[in-house]
Design a protein around this motif. Structure first.
Motif, PDB file in Angstrom:
ATOM      1  N   ASP A  52     -26.528  30.259 -21.387  1.00 46.99           N
ATOM      2  CA  ASP A  52     -25.670  31.178 -22.127  1.00 46.99           C
ATOM      3  C   ASP A  52     -24.998  32.159 -21.166  1.00 46.99           C
ATOM      4  N   GLN A  53     -24.199  33.062 -21.724  1.00 45.98           N
ATOM      5  CA  GLN A  53     -23.465  34.022 -20.912  1.00 45.98           C
ATOM      6  C   GLN A  53     -24.401  34.945 -20.133  1.00 45.98           C
ATOM      7  N   ALA A  54     -25.516  35.310 -20.729  1.00 45.96           N
ATOM      8  CA  ALA A  54     -26.465  36.178 -20.032  1.00 45.96           C
ATOM      9  C   ALA A  54     -26.997  35.504 -18.773  1.00 45.96           C
ATOM     10  N   GLN A  55     -27.338  34.223 -18.869  1.00 46.78           N
ATOM     11  CA  GLN A  55     -27.831  33.500 -17.699  1.00 46.78           C
ATOM     12  C   GLN A  55     -26.712  33.335 -16.670  1.00 46.78           C
TER      13      GLN A  55
ATOM     14  N   HIS B  27     -24.200  35.382 -16.096  1.00 51.82           N
ATOM     15  CA  HIS B  27     -24.058  36.670 -15.410  1.00 51.82           C
ATOM     16  C   HIS B  27     -25.227  36.919 -14.462  1.00 51.82           C
ATOM     17  N   GLY B  28     -26.413  36.449 -14.830  1.00 54.90           N
ATOM     18  CA  GLY B  28     -27.571  36.577 -13.958  1.00 54.90           C
ATOM     19  C   GLY B  28     -27.402  35.798 -12.661  1.00 54.90           C
TER      20      GLY B  28
END
Length: 68
Positions: free
Chosen positions: A38-41, A43-44
């Motif tokens: 997902d977007q969170a991963q 960005h991580g």
């Protein structure tokens, strides 16, 4: 996803970057490939590449092969 960075990354970064597969190229770059949930991963991964001082050259989505 496929992330292309300047320089050759050592294999030990793979686990820290979310189990991405690292491929080193003759032109002095490395490609990191693997699933990003997902977007969170996403960005991580980008933040971790920044944290290790990697120069990001490109980010591309890679089509997932269908099992059908």
């Amino acid at each position: 996803y496929e992330f292309r960075v300047e320089g050759h990354l050592d294999d030990h970064w793979s686990a820290w970057l979310g189990e991405l597969t690292i491929t080193r190229h003759h032109d002095g770059t490395s490609t990191l490939t693997g699933p990003v949930a997902d977007q969170a991963q996403l960005h991580g991964v980008l933040a971790r590449l920044r944290d290790i001082g990697a120069t990001l050259l490109s980010v591309n989505t890679v089509p997932v092969a269908s099992g059908r």
